[in-house]
Design an enzyme around this catalytic site. Structure first.
Site, PDB file in Angstrom:
ATOM      1  N   LYS A 500       0.851  -1.044  -0.095  1.00  0.00           N
ATOM      2  CA  LYS A 500       0.062  -0.016  -0.127  1.00  0.00           C
ATOM      3  C   LYS A 500       0.891   1.354   0.049  1.00  0.00           C
ATOM      4  O   LYS A 500       1.964   0.960   0.342  1.00  0.00           O
ATOM      5  CB  LYS A 500      -0.777  -0.048   1.151  1.00  0.00           C
ATOM      6  CG  LYS A 500      -0.084  -0.009   2.648  1.00  0.00           C
ATOM      7  CD  LYS A 500      -1.103   0.010   3.772  1.00  0.00           C
ATOM      8  CE  LYS A 500      -0.382   0.037   5.048  1.00  0.00           C
ATOM      9  NZ  LYS A 500      -1.168   0.146   6.189  1.00  0.00           N
ATOM     10  N   ARG A 600      -9.822   0.851  15.290  1.00  0.00           N
ATOM     11  CA  ARG A 600      -9.730   1.676  14.232  1.00  0.00           C
ATOM     12  C   ARG A 600     -10.636   1.231  13.149  1.00  0.00           C
ATOM     13  O   ARG A 600     -11.626   1.943  12.872  1.00  0.00           O
ATOM     14  CB  ARG A 600      -8.250   1.643  13.407  1.00  0.00           C
ATOM     15  CG  ARG A 600      -7.891   2.428  12.308  1.00  0.00           C
ATOM     16  CD  ARG A 600      -6.392   2.466  12.030  1.00  0.00           C
ATOM     17  NE  ARG A 600      -6.048   0.940  11.673  1.00  0.00           N
ATOM     18  CZ  ARG A 600      -4.829   0.777  11.216  1.00  0.00           C
ATOM     19  NH1 ARG A 600      -3.937   1.600  11.042  1.00  0.00           N
ATOM     20  NH2 ARG A 600      -4.392  -0.217  10.699  1.00  0.00           N
ATOM     21  N   TYR A 728      15.076  32.229   2.049  1.00  0.00           N
ATOM     22  CA  TYR A 728      13.647  33.061   2.443  1.00  0.00           C
ATOM     23  C   TYR A 728      13.910  33.378   3.882  1.00  0.00           C
ATOM     24  O   TYR A 728      14.306  32.648   4.881  1.00  0.00           O
ATOM     25  CB  TYR A 728      12.684  31.931   2.139  1.00  0.00           C
ATOM     26  CG  TYR A 728      12.064  31.842   0.684  1.00  0.00           C
ATOM     27  CD1 TYR A 728      11.794  33.087   0.227  1.00  0.00           C
ATOM     28  CD2 TYR A 728      12.066  30.367   0.363  1.00  0.00           C
ATOM     29  CE1 TYR A 728      11.656  32.694  -1.409  1.00  0.00           C
ATOM     30  CE2 TYR A 728      11.818  30.300  -1.055  1.00  0.00           C
ATOM     31  CZ  TYR A 728      11.464  31.347  -1.904  1.00  0.00           C
ATOM     32  OH  TYR A 728      11.154  31.077  -3.105  1.00  0.00           O
ATOM     33  N   MET A 777      10.752  24.819  -2.043  1.00  0.00           N
ATOM     34  CA  MET A 777       9.821  23.909  -2.561  1.00  0.00           C
ATOM     35  C   MET A 777      10.868  22.941  -3.351  1.00  0.00           C
ATOM     36  O   MET A 777      10.653  21.689  -3.248  1.00  0.00           O
ATOM     37  CB  MET A 777       9.140  24.757  -3.588  1.00  0.00           C
ATOM     38  CG  MET A 777       8.301  23.611  -4.170  1.00  0.00           C
ATOM     39  SD  MET A 777       6.791  24.237  -5.147  1.00  0.00           S
ATOM     40  CE  MET A 777       6.001  25.062  -4.176  1.00  0.00           C
TER      41      MET A 777
END
Length: 833
Positions: A500, A600, A728, A777
């Protein structure tokens, strides 16, 4: 030379013939893995009881054409029809039988055999010796790293009458193994590369491991080793005094520190990253310049150099040969290619054995219906072109490779041997100039070329262009982790592998293909679209969907995906979907999830009776498994809670199975649970993060191999003066004149902002340097003031020598989150060692 027949094999291994159809049946190849068989009709299949029991695959071997078997069991009819035209020998131990047979094969040849062992460098020394000596000898050598109790016998079997020199490597993982390998290899020349911590787990000390490894050289005529390896040197001298070795054995030890050695070597740096080596051998000075400057390569070259001097090679010849030495790439890489293709690049060596292994990897790429081999001429095989390429053509037919490109004059001369879609070119340049690369479309392509053909140029044309940040996935480590967990299981326990979340960031069908090849029993994904994608890319294993959504039920039914049913509501919705979309008679498999304390998903105890009623009254569904999830299997402080979960699971699952009246698989153990609660394996276990080299259970942490390595490169270096700022918001203020490097990774790649401002370090050329300023980024900045680095240098984020746990700790999270957050824009490179 023995012409091996089944009758002769029986005499050699002293086995009991259980079934015989034709005792004169010829034996040409040996095998123990049904997935990699060559020439099945003349193969001898050994059913080996290892991490998996080879007897389970006797029928598979028979179906693929094998008719000769070595087994440990006496009831062969349980696996193969008694009226079959087969030959079967029973022995007490099939590995020992394999070793006996190949030891006898070795005795048929009176040729020099170099046996190589050590902690590191065995394969490099083997390959470099092959390159250096091959112009003068017809050499057979171990394929890749075939140095184990099974790999060594298979290597020795490759010796043929035309060979007049052999180079065989031997590795051991525990005491008692080397005596067996020595009897098989029977080396005449020994090279002991070094001694170190690799594979140390089963040895009490380095001294004990050195003693065990030295057993390979008990009967050699010549032993080469480095005197600077003090453990080895002291042990050799001690054993000589004790009369342990062949009394006529000659020792050629070398040293860079003492002139007492038979060969004293000095080194000096040379321009262009080269190294000058000056050696004194038998009173004469020798000098060579090598194209390496790292200590490991220098050590490996000297081992080869010493042997060449002993064999009488002149200095100028040695230099000419050494000039052509190249780094050995010991891994096969899988990368995304143009037009939806997958590129498998394996130019490590080019011979029939390595070609066969690479073709097996090609055949695992089930996401493509079309498979193509691009092959260059194979050199130094000792066979005529007609014989050699007939074998290649037969191999392609057997492996069902439907497209072929041959590059080289010899392949062109023998193109009449190849059927199907094939094309031939005299050179790599001609292929690149004339072939229509756009015709490659959604296919798996194996590049297998001798180094002189420069297949790197083809690889560059075929590979998908992506940015320089990559996540490398070691498929060999993944397989080894799978086999480690298998070793903890009972033979009857099945494995459900969790793939998964893009296989924890590692890939989708790329990982599933490997797991399917290595015969796991089940796969599990989170959502139906993940399962559909696997089906559409050739995965045929049963797949459980852990979060079945109502909107995906139709797809799940169509693709035979098996839902986890965790509530009465979901069960009712799925039954409604079956009534609408499922018209077949065979019931569809489902998996019942019980809530035993995780709270869960899952059925509570009070819902069991209602659940049973629905299961009994609906014939379109069949319960394949009942399972639950342990909340804290890795934490010893919560073992009482875990025990309570297991008790609830047993009680509820037994109630269900008793009422529905047919066998059901039960499973509750996850990765840490497999190690800590072996008594609760039941019918199946679910292997998740441990498969990828991470297990929070301290019981297995040091036994797993690193699978994922995230790396990038330095894009630019600039000098920043004291008092200036970087990044930044001007978060980084320089306290001194600094060298700042920008690296090509940012938070969009999965390198979070929380790692900035000296919260984390990355590794550059083996040195740890801090991340400074704010992570951007697409890029980040690091301070390299105190180290030597240049633009283009590799930057390690996490991997083998920099555990991912360091990054998780800096972010106050767990490795799962780090792996799953690596962006899919980061190029995945898959490789096998």
């Amino acid at each position: 030379m023995i012409n091996y027949t089944f009758n002769i094999v029986s005499e050699i291994i002293s086995g009991k013939i259980l079934v015989h159809y034709d005792l004169q049946n010829p034996i040409t190849t040996l095998g123990f893995d049904t997935r990699t068989l060559i020439s099945p009709r003349t193969a001898l299949f050994f059913a080996i009881k290892g991490k998996t029991d080879g007897h389970k695959y006797l029928k598979d071997a028979y179906d693929k054409g094998v008719r000769n078997f070595i087994v440990e069991i006496d009831d062969i009819e349980e696996h193969i029809p008694s009226d079959s035209e087969i030959n079967v020998i029973q022995v007490s131990n099939t590995i020992e039988a394999l070793q006996l047979l190949t030891a006898q094969h070795r005795k048929e040849f009176n040729i020099p055999v170099v046996g190589i062992t050590g902690s590191n460098g065995k394969t490099i020394v083997k390959e470099w010796l092959f390159q250096l000596l091959n112009p003068d000898f017809n050499i057979v050598r171990s394929p890749k790293s075939y140095n184990s109790q099974i790999g060594v016998p298979l290597s020795i079997w490759l010796i043929e009458p035309e060979n007049n020199f052999a180079i065989i490597e031997a590795g051991i993982s525990q005491p008692g193994e080397m005596e067996k390998l020595e009897k098989i290899i029977q080396p005449t020349i020994g090279i002991f590369t070094n001694i170190g911590d690799a594979h140390q787990a089963q040895f009490e000390s380095l001294e004990q491991k050195a003693i065990e490894k030295l057993k390979l050289f008990k009967n050699v005529d010549l032993l080469i080793y480095c005197q600077d390896q003090k453990i080895i040197h002291d042990l050799v001298q001690k054993k000589i005094k004790e009369g342990y070795f062949n009394p006529e054995m000659q020792v050629l030890d070398w040293s860079m520190h003492t002139t007492d050695a038979k060969v004293y070597v000095e080194k000096a740096p040379f321009p262009d990253h080269q190294t000058e080596l000056i050696g004194w051998f038998e009173g004469e000075q020798q000098r060579i310049v090598i194209n390496f400057n790292d200590n490991a390569s220098i050590e490996n070259v000297i081992h080869c150099w010493v042997l060449m001097m002993h064999l009488g090679y002149k200095n100028h010849t040695i230099q000419q040969r050494v000039d052509k030495l190249h780094p050995i790439e010991m891994r096969l890489e899988l990368k995304a290619g143009i037009n939806g293709s997958t590129i498998i690049n394996d130019s490590y060596n080019s011979d029939l054995t390595s070609l066969s292994m690479a073709l097996d990897t090609l055949n695992t790429q089930n996401q493509h219906g079309s498979k193509r081999l691009i092959l260059s001429d194979i050199f130094e095989s000792g066979k005529t072109g007609e014989v050699l390429y007939k074998q290649v053509a037969e191999m392609l037919t057997h492996k069902q490779i439907n497209k072929f490109v041959g590059i080289g004059e010899e392949l062109g001369k023998n193109k009449h041997l190849f059927d199907g879609e094939s094309s031939f070119f005299a050179s790599t340049n001609e292929f690149i100039e004339k072939f229509d690369f756009q015709s490659f479309n959604n296919e798996a392509i194996l590049l297998k070329g001798s180094r002189v053909f420069g297949f790197e140029a083809i690889a560059r044309r075929l590979q998908q262009k992506t940015h320089q940040t990559v996540l490398e996935i070691n498929l060999s480590a993944l397989t080894n982790n799978l086999n480690f967990y298998r070793s903890l299981l009972k033979p009857t326990t099945k494995i459900m592998a969790m793939v998964k979340a893009f296989s924890y960031g590692s890939g989708s069908y790329e990982i599933a293909n490997v797991l399917q090849f290595h015969k796991v029993d089940y796969l599990a994904v989170a959502y139906a679209d993940e399962g559909v994608y696997l089906r559409e890319n050739g995965i045929t294993l049963p797949i459980m969907i852990m979060n079945p959504e109502e909107s995906a039920f139709e797809q799940m039914i169509r693709y035979r995906l098996e839902p986890e049913i965790y509530s009465l509501r979901v069960l009712d919705l799925f039954l409604d979907a079956l009534n609408s979309y499922y018209k077949e008679v065979t019931p569809l498999s489902i998996h019942i999830k019980l809530d035993t304390g995780m709270h869960r998903l899952g059925f509570n105890e009070i819902e069991i009776d209602t659940l049973i009623e629905k299961l009994q009254s609906n014939k379109k569904i069949s319960v394949q498994s009942i399972f639950s999830h342990l909340a804290s299997a890795d934490n010893i402080d919560h073992d009482n809670f875990t025990t309570k979960q297991i008790e609830i699971f047993e009680s509820c699952s037994e109630r269900i199975m008793h009422k529905i009246g047919y066998p059901v698989l039960c499973h509750i153990l996850n990765s840490p649970g497999i190690a800590r609660f072996p008594q609760n394996q039941y019918d199946m276990v679910r292997l998740g993060i441990g498969l990828y080299g991470i297990d929070p259970s301290s019981k297995v942490q040091n036994k797993l191999e690193n699978v994922s390595t995230l790396k990038t490169h330095i894009s630019q270096i600039r000098n920043v003066s004291k008092g200036e700022t970087v990044g930044y918001s001007r978060k980084a203020i320089m306290e001194r004149d600094s060298a700042i490097a920008t690296i090509g990774i940012g938070y969009a790649d999965g390198f979070p902002r929380g790692l900035g401002n000296k919260k984390f370090t990355v590794s550059v050329n083996g040195s740890e340097v801090p991340v400074i300023g704010s992570v951007c980024m697409d890029m980040s900045m690091i301070d390299i003031t105190d180290i030597s680095a240049q633009e283009g240098d590799e930057v390690l984020i996490f991997g083998q020598n920099k555990p991912i746990e360091q990054m998780a700790e800096a972010l106050n999270t767990i490795p799962y989150e780090i792996l799953t957050n690596v962006s899919q824009r980061v190029k995945r490179v898959y490789y096998k060692e």
